[in-house]
Design a protein around this motif. Structure first.
Motif, short mmCIF file in Angstrom:
data_model
loop_
_atom_site.label_atom_id
_atom_site.label_comp_id
_atom_site.label_asym_id
_atom_site.label_seq_id
_atom_site.Cartn_x
_atom_site.Cartn_y
_atom_site.Cartn_z
N GLU A 203 0.83 -1.20 0.00
CA GLU A 203 0.00 0.00 0.00
C GLU A 203 0.87 1.25 0.00
OE1 GLU A 203 -2.27 -0.64 3.50
OE2 GLU A 203 -3.22 -2.47 2.72
N SER A 204 2.02 1.19 0.64
CA SER A 204 2.98 2.30 0.63
C SER A 204 4.31 1.75 0.11
CB SER A 204 3.15 2.88 2.03
OG SER A 204 3.54 1.88 2.95
N PHE A 205 4.86 2.43 -0.91
CA PHE A 205 6.04 1.88 -1.60
C PHE A 205 7.35 2.44 -1.07
CE2 PHE A 205 2.61 0.75 -4.36
CZ PHE A 205 3.02 -0.43 -4.94
N MET A 206 7.29 3.46 -0.20
CA MET A 206 8.48 4.01 0.44
C MET A 206 9.52 4.39 -0.61
SD MET A 206 8.44 1.46 3.76
CE MET A 206 9.64 2.34 4.74
N ASP A 207 10.69 3.78 -0.61
CA ASP A 207 11.71 4.08 -1.61
C ASP A 207 11.39 3.28 -2.87
OD1 ASP A 207 13.90 4.58 -3.16
OD2 ASP A 207 15.38 3.98 -1.67
N GLY A 208 10.50 3.84 -3.71
CA GLY A 208 10.02 3.11 -4.88
C GLY A 208 11.10 2.81 -5.89
N ARG A 209 12.05 3.72 -6.07
CA ARG A 209 13.12 3.49 -7.05
C ARG A 209 13.98 2.29 -6.64
NH1 ARG A 209 14.05 7.02 -11.85
NH2 ARG A 209 11.98 7.97 -11.89
N ARG A 210 14.27 2.19 -5.37
CA ARG A 210 15.05 1.03 -4.90
C ARG A 210 14.25 -0.25 -5.09
NH1 ARG A 210 17.81 -2.33 -5.12
NH2 ARG A 210 19.04 -3.38 -3.52
N GLN A 234 -6.94 10.53 -4.56
CA GLN A 234 -7.68 11.72 -5.00
C GLN A 234 -7.08 12.97 -4.36
OE1 GLN A 234 -10.04 11.79 -7.26
NE2 GLN A 234 -10.37 14.01 -7.12
N ALA A 235 -6.70 12.86 -3.10
CA ALA A 235 -6.12 14.03 -2.43
C ALA A 235 -4.84 14.47 -3.11
CB ALA A 235 -5.85 13.70 -0.96
N GLY A 236 -4.02 13.47 -3.53
CA GLY A 236 -2.78 13.81 -4.22
C GLY A 236 -3.04 14.51 -5.54
N ARG A 237 -4.07 14.08 -6.27
CA ARG A 237 -4.38 14.72 -7.54
C ARG A 237 -4.90 16.13 -7.32
NH1 ARG A 237 -6.96 9.88 -8.74
NH2 ARG A 237 -8.99 10.87 -8.98
N GLU A 238 -5.71 16.33 -6.28
CA GLU A 238 -6.27 17.65 -6.05
C GLU A 238 -5.21 18.64 -5.59
OE1 GLU A 238 -9.39 16.94 -3.28
OE2 GLU A 238 -10.84 16.33 -4.81
N ALA A 239 -4.10 18.13 -5.04
CA ALA A 239 -3.05 19.02 -4.59
C ALA A 239 -2.15 19.48 -5.72
CB ALA A 239 -2.20 18.32 -3.51
N ALA A 240 -2.29 18.92 -6.91
CA ALA A 240 -1.42 19.26 -8.02
C ALA A 240 -1.86 20.54 -8.70
CB ALA A 240 -1.41 18.11 -9.03
N LEU A 241 -0.89 21.36 -9.09
CA LEU A 241 -1.20 22.59 -9.82
C LEU A 241 -1.41 22.31 -11.30
CD1 LEU A 241 1.20 25.28 -8.33
CD2 LEU A 241 -1.28 25.26 -8.24
N SER A 242 -0.71 21.33 -11.83
CA SER A 242 -0.73 21.11 -13.27
C SER A 242 -1.75 20.07 -13.66
CB SER A 242 0.66 20.64 -13.73
OG SER A 242 0.91 19.34 -13.21
N HIS A 243 -2.07 20.03 -14.96
CA HIS A 243 -2.90 18.95 -15.48
C HIS A 243 -2.21 17.61 -15.29
CE1 HIS A 243 -5.97 21.50 -17.26
NE2 HIS A 243 -5.02 22.27 -17.77
N ARG A 570 7.12 14.81 -9.67
CA ARG A 570 7.86 13.94 -8.76
C ARG A 570 6.86 13.20 -7.89
NH1 ARG A 570 12.94 15.16 -9.69
NH2 ARG A 570 13.66 13.60 -8.20
N ASP A 571 6.81 11.89 -8.07
CA ASP A 571 5.95 11.05 -7.25
C ASP A 571 6.62 10.84 -5.89
OD1 ASP A 571 3.58 8.99 -7.28
OD2 ASP A 571 5.30 7.92 -6.45
N PRO A 572 5.84 10.86 -4.79
CA PRO A 572 6.45 10.72 -3.46
C PRO A 572 7.24 9.44 -3.29
CG PRO A 572 4.18 11.48 -3.27
CD PRO A 572 4.39 11.13 -4.70
N ALA A 573 6.84 8.36 -3.95
CA ALA A 573 7.53 7.08 -3.78
C ALA A 573 8.50 6.79 -4.92
CB ALA A 573 6.51 5.94 -3.67
N PHE A 574 8.07 7.03 -6.15
CA PHE A 574 8.84 6.59 -7.31
C PHE A 574 9.63 7.70 -7.98
CE2 PHE A 574 5.49 3.39 -6.91
CZ PHE A 574 6.26 2.24 -6.91
#
Length: 679
Positions: A203-210, A234-243, A570-574
């Motif tokens: 559910e949470s990927f933490m260090d997604g790149r690793r 949905q909250a993450g999408r609503e916080a975005a400024l860009s399309h 920039r995705d929080p995990a990946f």
């Protein structure tokens, strides 16, 4: 080794009550007593299945390598401190409800002592190879490795794997991942001989790149990975400024991560196990072309539709192959693909294997799906058991010889033939839906290879400490990467327009440079034929929107252009992610997008473009000229490099990128600093 094959285990909180966790953990630990020393700790001195307990860890004859903690949350830190003082270096934390602060302090003490903990709030661990059973539930030994953030969902996966006959090699419930992470436990499966396929639920990927690197390493070790996750934010999408932020969801980013890792994303636990069964039982798929053999026209047609929906191809057979197939079937049977047996199976069961032999040897398909009654003959008519099992032997031998999958949808769920098919490496399912959602993803997984996620070299343009606020600054940053923009000049009043227009080609556009979404507030005026019209338009904008920097820009009036959105965030995990899709003011309406982890090469960007539903518009729809795909791909790759190379940027976007037959022009751009407060 502490969490896979410890030399000694102590279950702290062991119980004689079969309804309690402590009993299941103690009983499971005792099943491995032939391999390791097992100690049970209970303050009341209970006897568990005839085994005496000790009142505390201090009363044990030795320091256990692994302590399993199943005690009330209020006493857990005290037990951990006692164990650390004694020298315990491995902890399996079953207890939940500790609270964030207390949990953090406890884990800090564990790490400071050089110890490690799985959990807390986990369901436990199991390893078939080492007789380690420290979890609730019962496990069937097998070849499927399971690492799950949710204990109950992991247990469901284990149960489904047992029912499917593939079993579990290792099971790890990571719980809160307060110390040991899912990525670490997954990495440990690379060298685990019993594990052939891995299912990971997070559910949470933490260090997604690793994690992507870890999954790629498993794939390189010949162990495909199936990923499960949950929903979108949905909250993450609503916080975005860009399309871009509004369009990309959590699931789409995880799908991109899976592609980069050479893994596959499943939708449900049942699908994950069905895909795993095919990967474990059958030869690896080598292509998407599938021949369908049905006992009736309806089943064959439905199977073809289902397979097509899952990315597979049911191609018509060539003339020579049709003739060979026709020779085995009654007159009038469908032979092009899907193939209708038209009763041939009932007359001679060997027709099934002879047809499969023709099809696998044709060179025109990469696998065969049988759909319908096969597997039921012996169940309904016992006199046919031997004949049906002989055909099963032949089907298994054909799949092995041709190294192509033969997959069966059988109307029987539990016949001798169904069990024999699976034993012979012929995956068999109760519904054609299961065949589709197994063979399609398994094929995609087989054809997919990990993609290295290299960082971009240093990029020219604005330095990292320069704020790219506003359209003109964003233009400068993105244009420095080679993305073309129309000619433009800064204007503030109507008096600035004549001089600015003298260096530009009409028609003109006037836009409010500081607005992120200009069209939504009427901040753009297009089609201005001369400087006088542009000056008048600027006066109108200033009257409505106020003072500020405006832009006079050449209008792109080329015919047959296609508008795209190209964005990065920039995705929080990946980390850095790049998106391309149908652009302009309707981008969020269509949601026709492709998403990948950034950076991408121009070749990878071109593949993203070809994956869009709207790609025919770029490729010359209904006689229109083809657009400059290379220029569009170069713009996508440039934006991906920007977001990958500039950690100070949260988002960047070109929308629209107007792509014509003679190149691509960016006519609006947005760059958002990572530290900028989002509205």
């Amino acid at each position: 080794m502490s969490f896979s094959d410890p030399s000694s285990v102590a279950v702290v909180g062991a119980s004689a009550n079969p309804a309690k966790w402590g009993y299941w953990l103690a009983r499971g630990a005792l099943r491995g007593a032939h391999r390791r020393k097992v100690y049970l700790v209970n303050r009341s001195g209970a006897v568990v299945d005839g085994v005496a307990t000790s009142p505390s860890l201090r009363d044990l004859p030795e320091v256990p390598e692994l302590a399993v903690l199943c005690v009330p949350a209020e006493t857990l830190p005290e037990v951990v401190d006692e164990a650390l003082e004694l020298g315990v270096r491995g902890f399996l934390g079953i207890t939940a409800g500790l609270g964030v602060e207390r949990e953090s302090r406890m884990v800090d003490r564990i790490r400071a002592a050089g110890a490690r903990m799985v959990g807390p709030n986990c369901l436990g661990v199991y390893d078939a190879a080492t007789a380690l059973e420290l979890a609730w539930g019962n496990f069937t030994p097998g070849a499927l490795g399971i690492v799950s953030q949710s204990g109950q969902l992991g247990l469901e996966l284990a149960g489904l794997a047992g029912e499917a006959g593939i079993g579990v090699s290792r099971f790890v419930s990571v719980g809160n991942q307060a110390d040991v992470t899912a990525a670490e436990m997954v990495a440990g499966l690379a060298g685990h001989d019993r594990t052939a396929v891995v299912v990971l639920y997070l559910e949470s990927f933490m260090d997604g790149r690793r994690l992507v690197e870890t999954l790629a390493e498993l794939r390189s070790a010949g162990k495909p990975v199936i990923v499960l996750t949950v929903g979108t934010s949905q909250a993450g999408r609503e916080a975005a400024l860009s399309h871009t932020g509004a369009l990309t969801s959590g699931t789409e980013v995880v799908e991109a991560a899976c592609r980069a890792a050479g893994a596959i994303l499943a939708q449900t636990p049942a699908q994950a196990v069905d895909v795993a069964q095919l990967l474990l039982d059958a030869p690896a798929p080598v292509g998407r072309r599938i021949a369908v053999v049905g006992d009736g026209g309806g089943q064959g047609a439905i199977a073809a539709d289902v397979l097509s929906r899952h990315g597979l191809i049911v191609p018509p057979l060539g003339t020579a192959s049709c003739a060979e197939v026709s020779a085995l079937l009654p007159s009038g049977a469908g032979v092009r693909n899907p193939i209708d047996l038209a009763g041939a199976g009932e007359r001679d069961l060997s027709t099934y294997s002879r047809l499969v032999e023709v099809l696998l040897g044709s060179g025109e398909v990469d696998g065969v799906v049988l759909t319908g009654y096969f597997g039921s003959y012996g169940a309904d008519a016992p006199s046919l058991v031997e004949a049906e099992l002989k055909v099963v032997d032949e089907l298994g031998a054909l799949a092995r010889r041709h190294a192509m999958p033969v997959v069966v949808h059988s109307m029987s769920r539990d016949s001798a033939a169904v069990h024999a098919l699976r034993e012979h490496g012929v995956p068999t399912y109760a519904t054609i839906d299961q065949v589709g959602w197994s063979l399609g993803p398994a094929t995609e997984l087989s054809l997919r290879t990990p993609r290295p996620l290299t960082t971009a070299p240093g990029l020219p343009g604005a330095p990292a400490d320069e704020s790219p606020d506003g359209y003109l600054a964003a233009r400068a940053v993105i244009a420095a990467l080679g993305v073309a923009f129309p000619g433009a000049a800064r204007v503030r009043t109507a008096g600035d327009v004549p001089l600015a227009a003298a260096g530009l080609r009409p028609p003109y556009v006037v836009k409010a440079a500081w607005l992120a979404h200009k069209t939504e507030v009427g901040g753009v005026v297009v089609g201005l034929r001369n400087a006088e019209e542009a000056a008048s338009a600027l006066d109108g904008l200033r009257a409505r929107l106020g003072e500020g920097d405006y832009v006079l820009e050449e209008m792109d009036d080329r015919p047959h252009t296609v508008e795209l959105i190209v964005g990065g965030r920039r995705d929080p995990a990946f980390g850095p992610v790049v998106l391309v899709g149908v652009g302009g003011t309707v981008s969020e309406l269509h949601r026709d997008i492709a998403v990948e982890l950034a950076p991408v090469t121009e070749q990878e960007a071109a593949r993203m473009l070809r994956g869009l539903k709207a790609f025919p518009l770029l490729d010359g729809w209904r006689g229109a000229p083809r657009t400059d795909l290379a220029a569009a791909a170069a713009a996508v790759a440039a934006v991906s490099r920007l977001v990958a190379d500039r950690p100070d940027l949260a988002e960047c976007e070109v929308n629209p990128l107007r792509v014509g037959q003679d190149g691509a022009l960016a006519v609006d751009a947005l760059v958002v600093q990572a530290t900028e407060e989002k509205a």
